[in-house]
Design a protein around this motif. Sequence first.
Motif: not given
Length: 617
Positions: A157-178
Amino acid sequence: MRIITGLARILIVLLSACLSRECAADGPRQRSILVLEEADFRSPFYSEIFDGIRAVAKQNGNIDTVIYGESLDLPRFPGPDYEESLVDHLKTKYARRPIDVVVSIGVASAKFLQKRKQDIWPAALVVYGLVPDLPEVRAVFMPNTTAVFSRVKPTHLLTAARAVVPNLTRVVLVGSAWSNPLVYGHWKQDFAAAMPGLEVTDLSGTVLREVRKQVANLPEGSAILTSAMYSDGEGTYYSPAAALTRIAESTNRPIIITSDTLLGKAGVGGFLLLPDIIGREAGAVAMRILDGEAPASIPPFNGNNVKPIFDWRELKRWNVDESNLPAGSEVRFRVPSFWEQYYWHTMIVTGVLLTQALMITILLRERRLRFLAEVEARQRMSELAHMNRRATAGEMSASIAHELSQPLAAILLNAETAGQMLQDSAPDLGEISDMLEHIRRDDQRASEVIGRLRTFLKRDPTERREIDLNATVDEVFRFLSVQALTHDVGLTTEPSSAGIRVKADRVQLQQVILNLVVNGMDAVAHLPADRRRVVGRTSLAEGNHAVVSIADSGDGILAEKVTEIFKPFFTTKAQGMGIGLSIARTIVEAHGGRIWAENAPSGGAVFHVSLPLVASG
């Protein structure tokens, strides 16, 4: 004795029937697989898993396999009371349906089997699918079972997020499985190890209304990481796709998803679970067990059921450079460029256009060559026609000389007489005036003969004008009157009562008529005097055409020669060149007309020339 024999027969029949029933009971039993899914069986994700298992079973033609499917629907209906009702329902439902292999899909389904399998399917063997390879999950597995692991790791998930947002500094977790350690394991430690200092906002236990509000104004450098969501937390239940759509309507940042069936529902993509592959892999293991392999002999393994896949439209929306995507990524929903979309169409159209251009060039060249050939042919035809006129004039020289000698002799006689009368002392001036008038009239007559001959022999360029067809035919007949008189041939014209006007070259049309009349005169020259006649008629025909008919009273034309007489150099005359009728046909066809010949019922030949009338104003 008969009674004993009859009883023996009855016993044999009953024994045979019993044996056949026992054999039938001992025959091969239909094998069965139960697909036990943790969520709603009708959702696209779990439906594709079931279809994958069924596809593998159908491919194996050696085993007659029936596949059952059950949806536990535990995410939407948690609690012991519902679980107890499920056990009672399944025990009753499958009391007379023995199950050979249970394919358990999902962690919740694995936990349910751990507690309840012995109550419902005690003899069934188990294959676990759609479960992560985590120690906590392996602890749930029962003995003599196997598994095909499927897991989207937190680092994925982090790899995909950094590919989409190169300057990734924050992630928001949504969904019950977390919040379930059996799905994402120790994601906090994984995140910290992969990206120290990453800010994490956990909304996994937050109601949907509050989630929508918080994701509406996320700062730059943020991305949303999702897992399946089935409820808004306030009593309303959704499918995961519907819940994701609701979140996507409010967010201002890209969403990383985990399921192939969610792609195209507003998520940008990520490392996605492939439900069809999950089903096929679990189904293949189930079929191996039905073939006789023990589950314990098949070590659990990681399936090839996770792949980085992204939505091209979302990549464009968030200005993502495709070169930043993980290696081996698949991009779907790509709108092909015009060249990509219409490559073969373009190549075919280009090929057709080039072929057409080549053909047009060839046709234009051929047209040019034909035009030049036609110009040359017309020039040669004009020269040949001129030679034909000169030859005709040569043949008519005696008649022309005779026609000129008459007015010239009259002029001489009147001039001599007038001169003698002027020598008288009192000449009769009135009579002298009459003689001078006769001299003028004879001079005009001779001038007309010379003018007709000059017109006939001149070689001017073709010039088509509107002419009177009746007058043109009459001029030719008058021009040939002296020659006809010399040969004792009667020339007669029968003009149409209506005026007939055609557009033609006057000299060329006169030559056609003259050739036909001369041929007619030659055809009757050897006949008795009462049969030596040629008649010229003009008339109107259907289709806005005028017809000139030249008829003679000769011997006619042989039937087999009717079409050959218009060919060049064909002649029946001893001294003829055979070009007169050929020239006539060329001239007529050049004027858009038609010439043909036939034998008259009363004898002799008739030549017809059809020409289009001048269009009425």
